[in-house]
Design an enzyme around this catalytic site. Structure first.
Site, mmCIF file in Angstrom:
data_model
loop_
_atom_site.group_PDB
_atom_site.id
_atom_site.type_symbol
_atom_site.label_atom_id
_atom_site.label_comp_id
_atom_site.label_asym_id
_atom_site.label_seq_id
_atom_site.Cartn_x
_atom_site.Cartn_y
_atom_site.Cartn_z
ATOM 1 N NE ARG A 34 -4.342 -1.544 1.484
ATOM 2 C CZ ARG A 34 -5.372 -1.895 2.223
ATOM 3 N NH1 ARG A 34 -5.365 -1.665 3.521
ATOM 4 N NH2 ARG A 34 -6.420 -2.449 1.672
ATOM 5 C CE LYS A 194 -20.730 -14.844 7.816
ATOM 6 N NZ LYS A 194 -20.883 -13.665 8.691
ATOM 7 N N GLY A 348 -10.453 -8.383 0.015
ATOM 8 C CA GLY A 348 -9.284 -8.450 0.891
ATOM 9 C C GLY A 348 -8.577 -9.793 0.861
ATOM 10 N N GLY A 371 -13.347 -3.986 0.650
ATOM 11 C CA GLY A 371 -14.738 -3.546 0.746
ATOM 12 C C GLY A 371 -15.085 -2.503 -0.300
HETATM 13 P P1 ADP Z 1 -12.702 -11.589 0.274
HETATM 14 O O1 ADP Z 1 -12.049 -10.916 1.454
HETATM 15 O O2 ADP Z 1 -11.729 -11.852 -0.844
HETATM 16 O O3 ADP Z 1 -13.941 -10.874 -0.183
HETATM 17 P P2 ADP Z 1 -14.100 -13.400 1.990
HETATM 18 O O4 ADP Z 1 -13.773 -12.566 3.156
HETATM 19 O O5 ADP Z 1 -15.495 -13.434 1.523
HETATM 20 O O6 ADP Z 1 -13.150 -13.062 0.753
HETATM 21 O O7 ADP Z 1 -13.738 -14.929 2.292
HETATM 22 C C1 ADP Z 1 -12.468 -15.345 2.670
HETATM 23 C C2 ADP Z 1 -12.557 -16.432 3.699
HETATM 24 O O8 ADP Z 1 -13.379 -17.486 3.249
HETATM 25 C C3 ADP Z 1 -11.212 -17.035 3.979
HETATM 26 O O9 ADP Z 1 -10.891 -16.791 5.329
HETATM 27 C C4 ADP Z 1 -11.393 -18.513 3.705
HETATM 28 O O10 ADP Z 1 -10.735 -19.333 4.637
HETATM 29 C C5 ADP Z 1 -12.884 -18.680 3.817
HETATM 30 N N1 ADP Z 1 -13.338 -19.866 3.076
HETATM 31 C C6 ADP Z 1 -13.240 -20.121 1.769
HETATM 32 N N2 ADP Z 1 -13.733 -21.333 1.473
HETATM 33 C C7 ADP Z 1 -14.152 -21.884 2.626
HETATM 34 C C8 ADP Z 1 -14.760 -23.123 2.977
HETATM 35 N N3 ADP Z 1 -15.031 -24.068 2.065
HETATM 36 N N4 ADP Z 1 -15.064 -23.336 4.278
HETATM 37 C C9 ADP Z 1 -14.795 -22.395 5.207
HETATM 38 N N5 ADP Z 1 -14.234 -21.207 4.938
HETATM 39 C C10 ADP Z 1 -13.910 -20.952 3.671
HETATM 40 MG MG MG Z 2 -12.471 -10.979 3.597
#
Ligand code: ADP
Ligand code: MG
Length: 389
Positions: A34, A194, A348, A371
């Site tokens: 960053r 999620k 993230g 975000g």
């Molecule tokens: P981003 O920050 O890229 O938007 P998220 O915060 O939505 O992504 O999701 C990232 C998290 O999702 C990670 O901590 C990862 O471990 C978790 N994750 C991915 N697949 C699974 C799974 N099958 N079961 C549990 N957790 C998962």
């Molecule tokens: Mg995340």
């Protein structure tokens, strides 16, 4: 949007909101990405003999807290720019004002964490006007904070002539291509924790895209919504109806949806646990799906073939814990290998995965804002951009 091209910074004191929300390890900056991303803007302004006052937040302190001091960041920034000073003052204080009044052209001063100020996150107008005294012009380059209507992002931008920095401009250019006239076929790969975090993005992108690939934990909510056995995999029970709805809408819109065919499962997401591969529709208890399986890796790579625009958000599995990083790596490689495609990664954890897996240089754009990038794709604008119009 007003940009740096519209600003004659010669001899001015310019207030720059950067995003130095970096990881710290034992009082040292753990990842300087960053800081590096802010350099084009800072160097441009310094080449005009401006003096610079930098504002940033770091972490989520509840008031002043030395654990969240920006002092180590100034240390790191000093490796890239000459004449960097850390001013350990609360950015809205009289001391801060007096200290920056003594800045000479070519000097850079980083003030203390804006979140030490109680009014920052409330966008307190009184605090914003204190910030506004720190410079004669304001540059917003903190893309990662542009979705926050905070005093150092939008409040101060209303009070000074305000411009987008190069990083902000680059981010908006890349992300707006995903919303406006993207080249087809257009594929979106979603994963991560999620469904509920990504509903807005899914709804806004669905009418624009041709293929939707869903992995990560959120795939299990979709699989369960279709009546499959997902064992102990993470499921958002209160989102099953929504998942069904999204699938129905995708069908109406002619969007091809790809869900996992097989999964790598274990009883817990821990290193060294015994792993098994199951068909995605028949995961027995006590197993939980923790990554997409080898068949899915292949199917997803195939589904990406020929795509001319790709947006990827969310890891395909628990990438932090090998061997559950393999699906994420495979999908990252498949995206990186696409010829002549415009590829963007945002989020993230997705970006952390891309960096850790060494894929960054092979992707078109890796967003610095988790975000913020999602909110932009959902709404087509951000509070921090609105004030620059
Ligand atoms: P981003 O920050 O890229 O938007 P998220 O915060 O939505 O992504 O999701 C990232 C998290 O999702 C990670 O901590 C990862 O471990 C978790 N994750 C991915 N697949 C699974 C799974 N099958 N079961 C549990 N957790 C998962
Ligand atoms: Mg995340």
């Amino acid at each position: 949007m007003r940009t740096l091209k519209d600003l004659d910074a010669r001899g001015k004191r310019v207030l720059v909101r950067v995003d130095y929300n970096v990881p710290l390890k034992d009082g040292v900056v753990g990842d300087e990405t960053r800081i590096q991303e802010s350099l084009p803007t800072l160097r441009h302004l310094l080449s005009q003999e401006a003096s610079l006052v930098l504002l940033s937040h770091l972490g989520r302190p509840k008031g002043p807290d030395p654990k969240y001091s920006l002092a180590p960041v100034a240390e790191a920034l000093g490796k890239y720019l000459p004449r960097v000073r850390f001013l350990p003052h609360s950015p809205g204080s009289e001391e801060a004002l007096r200290a920056v009044e003594g800045l000479a052209p070519g000097e850079v001063a980083l003030l203390e964490n804006v979140r030490f100020e109680p009014g920052e996150e409330k966008d307190d107008p009184e605090l914003a006007s204190r910030y506004a005294r720190l410079g004669e012009a304001f540059v917003l380059d903190a893309f990662g904070s542009a979705h926050r209507a905070h005093a150092s992002v939008v409040g101060v931008a209303r009070l000074l002539p305000a411009y987008a920095g190069f990083l902000l401009e680059k981010e908006v250019k890349a992300l707006s291509r995903l919303l406006h006239a993207p080249e087809r076929p257009y594929a979106v790969v979603l994963g991560g924790a999620k469904v509920s975090d990504k509903i807005g993005v899914m709804e806004n992108l669905l009418p624009r895209i041709d293929r939707l690939l869903i992995g990560g934990a959120m795939a299990f909510t979709f699989l369960k919504a279709l009546g499959k056995e997902v064992g102990k995999s993470l499921v958002e029970e209160d989102r099953l109806e929504l998942a069904r709805d999204l699938l129905r809408r995708a069908e109406e819109l002619g969007v091809e949806v790809h869900l996992p065919l097989d999964v790598v499962a274990a009883e817990r997401p821990e290193p060294g646990v015994e792993t098994r591969i199951f068909p995605a529709e028949a995961i027995p208890i006590p197993y939980m799906g923790l990554d997409i399986g080898p068949k899915t890796q292949e199917a997803f790579a195939k589904a990406l073939e020929g795509a001319k625009t790709v947006f990827w958000n969310g890891p395909m599995g628990v990438f932090e814990v090998p061997p559950f990083d393999e699906g994420t790596l495979a999908v990252g490689r498949a995206i990186a290998a696409l010829e002549g495609a415009f590829t963007v990664v945002g989020g993230g954890d997705s970006v952390a995965a891309v960096n850790r897996l060494g894929l960054k240089d092979r992707l078109g754009h890796v967003s610095t804002g988790g975000g913020a990038s999602l909110e932009y794709l959902e709404k087509g604008t951000l509070p921090g951009l609105e004030v620059l119009q």
